[in-house]
Design a protein around this motif. Sequence first.
Motif, PDB file in Angstrom:
ATOM      1  N   THR A  40     -27.651  -7.277  12.001  1.00  0.00           N
ATOM      2  CA  THR A  40     -26.712  -8.338  12.367  1.00  0.00           C
ATOM      3  C   THR A  40     -25.710  -7.857  13.416  1.00  0.00           C
ATOM      4  O   THR A  40     -25.050  -8.660  14.072  1.00  0.00           O
ATOM      5  N   LYS A  41     -25.577  -6.545  13.538  1.00  0.00           N
ATOM      6  CA  LYS A  41     -24.629  -5.991  14.504  1.00  0.00           C
ATOM      7  C   LYS A  41     -25.236  -5.907  15.909  1.00  0.00           C
ATOM      8  O   LYS A  41     -24.505  -5.695  16.877  1.00  0.00           O
ATOM      9  N   ALA A  42     -26.535  -5.991  16.010  1.00  0.00           N
ATOM     10  CA  ALA A  42     -27.194  -5.825  17.306  1.00  0.00           C
ATOM     11  C   ALA A  42     -27.475  -7.189  17.931  1.00  0.00           C
ATOM     12  O   ALA A  42     -27.743  -8.167  17.225  1.00  0.00           O
ATOM     13  N   ASN A  43     -27.422  -7.239  19.268  1.00  0.00           N
ATOM     14  CA  ASN A  43     -27.764  -8.501  19.928  1.00  0.00           C
ATOM     15  C   ASN A  43     -29.276  -8.579  20.135  1.00  0.00           C
ATOM     16  O   ASN A  43     -30.014  -7.614  19.900  1.00  0.00           O
ATOM     17  N   LEU A  44     -29.737  -9.734  20.564  1.00  0.00           N
ATOM     18  CA  LEU A  44     -31.190  -9.947  20.637  1.00  0.00           C
ATOM     19  C   LEU A  44     -31.906  -9.002  21.598  1.00  0.00           C
ATOM     20  O   LEU A  44     -32.964  -8.484  21.266  1.00  0.00           O
ATOM     21  N   PRO A  45     -31.357  -8.741  22.796  1.00  0.00           N
ATOM     22  CA  PRO A  45     -32.047  -7.795  23.672  1.00  0.00           C
ATOM     23  C   PRO A  45     -32.236  -6.423  23.018  1.00  0.00           C
ATOM     24  O   PRO A  45     -33.278  -5.806  23.141  1.00  0.00           O
ATOM     25  N   LYS A  46     -31.200  -5.988  22.291  1.00  0.00           N
ATOM     26  CA  LYS A  46     -31.277  -4.696  21.629  1.00  0.00           C
ATOM     27  C   LYS A  46     -32.346  -4.736  20.532  1.00  0.00           C
ATOM     28  O   LYS A  46     -33.189  -3.839  20.421  1.00  0.00           O
TER      29      LYS A  46
ATOM     30  N   GLY B   8     -34.878  -6.647  20.295  1.00  0.00           N
ATOM     31  CA  GLY B   8     -36.204  -6.737  20.887  1.00  0.00           C
ATOM     32  C   GLY B   8     -36.694  -5.393  21.387  1.00  0.00           C
ATOM     33  O   GLY B   8     -37.854  -5.034  21.206  1.00  0.00           O
ATOM     34  N   HIS B   9     -35.765  -4.643  21.999  1.00  0.00           N
ATOM     35  CA  HIS B   9     -36.120  -3.335  22.532  1.00  0.00           C
ATOM     36  C   HIS B   9     -36.613  -2.414  21.418  1.00  0.00           C
ATOM     37  O   HIS B   9     -37.604  -1.700  21.568  1.00  0.00           O
ATOM     38  N   PHE B  10     -35.933  -2.461  20.285  1.00  0.00           N
ATOM     39  CA  PHE B  10     -36.338  -1.588  19.182  1.00  0.00           C
ATOM     40  C   PHE B  10     -37.550  -2.138  18.448  1.00  0.00           C
ATOM     41  O   PHE B  10     -38.343  -1.380  17.896  1.00  0.00           O
ATOM     42  N   ARG B  11     -37.701  -3.475  18.442  1.00  0.00           N
ATOM     43  CA  ARG B  11     -38.844  -4.057  17.735  1.00  0.00           C
ATOM     44  C   ARG B  11     -40.147  -3.595  18.382  1.00  0.00           C
ATOM     45  O   ARG B  11     -41.148  -3.377  17.714  1.00  0.00           O
ATOM     46  N   LYS B  12     -40.108  -3.409  19.698  1.00  0.00           N
ATOM     47  CA  LYS B  12     -41.314  -2.947  20.399  1.00  0.00           C
ATOM     48  C   LYS B  12     -41.776  -1.597  19.869  1.00  0.00           C
ATOM     49  O   LYS B  12     -42.954  -1.281  19.866  1.00  0.00           O
ATOM     50  N   ALA B  13     -40.779  -0.774  19.441  1.00  0.00           N
ATOM     51  CA  ALA B  13     -41.133   0.544  18.906  1.00  0.00           C
ATOM     52  C   ALA B  13     -41.251   0.509  17.388  1.00  0.00           C
ATOM     53  O   ALA B  13     -41.404   1.548  16.745  1.00  0.00           O
ATOM     54  N   ASN B  14     -41.139  -0.714  16.807  1.00  0.00           N
ATOM     55  CA  ASN B  14     -41.225  -0.860  15.356  1.00  0.00           C
ATOM     56  C   ASN B  14     -40.110  -0.105  14.627  1.00  0.00           C
ATOM     57  O   ASN B  14     -40.339   0.556  13.614  1.00  0.00           O
TER      58      ASN B  14
ATOM     59  N   PRO C 211     -35.730  -0.089  13.358  1.00  0.00           N
ATOM     60  CA  PRO C 211     -34.494  -0.852  13.214  1.00  0.00           C
ATOM     61  C   PRO C 211     -33.596  -0.548  14.414  1.00  0.00           C
ATOM     62  O   PRO C 211     -33.801   0.456  15.086  1.00  0.00           O
ATOM     63  N   PRO C 212     -32.596  -1.388  14.693  1.00  0.00           N
ATOM     64  CA  PRO C 212     -31.733  -1.105  15.845  1.00  0.00           C
ATOM     65  C   PRO C 212     -30.867   0.139  15.636  1.00  0.00           C
ATOM     66  O   PRO C 212     -30.442   0.434  14.523  1.00  0.00           O
ATOM     67  N   TYR C 213     -30.609   0.860  16.722  1.00  0.00           N
ATOM     68  CA  TYR C 213     -29.768   2.051  16.705  1.00  0.00           C
ATOM     69  C   TYR C 213     -28.584   1.827  17.626  1.00  0.00           C
ATOM     70  O   TYR C 213     -28.635   0.991  18.539  1.00  0.00           O
ATOM     71  N   ARG C 214     -27.520   2.635  17.443  1.00  0.00           N
ATOM     72  CA  ARG C 214     -26.311   2.432  18.242  1.00  0.00           C
ATOM     73  C   ARG C 214     -26.430   3.086  19.618  1.00  0.00           C
ATOM     74  O   ARG C 214     -26.003   2.501  20.607  1.00  0.00           O
ATOM     75  N   HIS C 215     -26.986   4.278  19.675  1.00  0.00           N
ATOM     76  CA  HIS C 215     -26.969   5.023  20.931  1.00  0.00           C
ATOM     77  C   HIS C 215     -28.382   5.268  21.448  1.00  0.00           C
ATOM     78  O   HIS C 215     -29.282   5.572  20.672  1.00  0.00           O
ATOM     79  N   LEU C 216     -28.537   5.146  22.770  1.00  0.00           N
ATOM     80  CA  LEU C 216     -29.806   5.426  23.428  1.00  0.00           C
ATOM     81  C   LEU C 216     -29.559   6.433  24.539  1.00  0.00           C
ATOM     82  O   LEU C 216     -28.587   6.306  25.288  1.00  0.00           O
ATOM     83  N   GLN C 217     -30.424   7.431  24.633  1.00  0.00           N
ATOM     84  CA  GLN C 217     -30.312   8.366  25.754  1.00  0.00           C
ATOM     85  C   GLN C 217     -31.693   8.824  26.172  1.00  0.00           C
ATOM     86  O   GLN C 217     -32.613   8.859  25.360  1.00  0.00           O
ATOM     87  N   GLU C 218     -31.801   9.160  27.455  1.00  0.00           N
ATOM     88  CA  GLU C 218     -33.072   9.609  27.984  1.00  0.00           C
ATOM     89  C   GLU C 218     -33.080  11.111  28.161  1.00  0.00           C
ATOM     90  O   GLU C 218     -32.077  11.701  28.538  1.00  0.00           O
TER      91      GLU C 218
END
Lengths: 213, 114
Positions: free
Chosen positions: A58-64, A66-72, A74-81
């Motif tokens: 519930t804390k994540a917006n839809l783009p976020k 969706g991005h995590f759903r592609k990798a199966n 749950p949403p995470y707070r921080h992303l880094q490459e």
Amino acid sequence: MLGLIGKKIGMSQIFDENGLVVPVSVIKVGPCPVVLKKTEKSHGYNAVQLAFETIRPTKANLPKLGHFRKANLPPYRHLQEFRVDDPNEFEIGSFLDIGIFEGVEKVDITGKSKGKGFQGVMKRHGFHGGRKSHGGRGPRSPGSIGMAAYPGKVIKGKKLPGRMGHTTEHVKNLRIVDVDTENNLLLIKGAVPGARNTILRITVQQSTQKGLK
Amino acid sequence: MDILDQVSAGQQRDELPEFNVGDTVDLQVKVREGNNIRNQKFQGIVIQRRGSGGGETFTVRKVSQGIGVERVFPLHSPNLTSLKVIRRGQVKRAKLFYLRDLKGKAAKVKEKKK
């Protein structure tokens, strides 16, 4: 593998094998799931995208989401490459944990330093200040900031008072004192940038990597 | 803060006897000489205890050949091989820095009555 995302917990001290006190920074590291692979073909460079710290959906917006759903995931707070030689060694959705630092002697750490606010030249740039008496310009003043009618302006880049801190700092060659795989804790000798709960990027020491290649 | 407690908890020794400021203690301290490790005795009055958790330290003062010697030890240091309390002292202060200015008989601490 090159690095992981972590969070500064604080500082403590431990005794080394000679019984001497070693000051340590305690960092909670990973486990970080692989969210995305970037390849030469698709993006122009090789990298993996890692995530850190789950959040409620519930804390994540839809783009976020969706991005995590592609990798199966749950949403995470921080992303880094992190740049890698071959992203195909990694599997999307798999977790990388602190185990990658085992056997590694030194790491480089990147993080946001503590903000100090608007500071004078003595604290910000290490100026010596002026003389207190005999017509000095005042104990903490910068002194002269330039020449006369020629050039008639202050030279660009002149060190003056201003906002200090809250900048991204890279610290190289920090020694690993201990790797606690059970609790995902990394003990680093000395200080690391930022206050408690600062998000840190921990990578294997650059010079070690070059040696490996 | 529990994670930090957890880190320092693994370092702490619980077998040490209880002692306070004013007590006379006998310490055996590991000394490294080249490749050899031996124990060195240090006996004196505890004049201060400070800090908490894994970082706690204490200061021991003795007078050696008329010269005051003070050493600070981390309480949980693995270099302390033994700590024995020889005499319990009766003191009214948490830090006995006043002993530094006193000499001879005046620089004594009363023994605690049982």
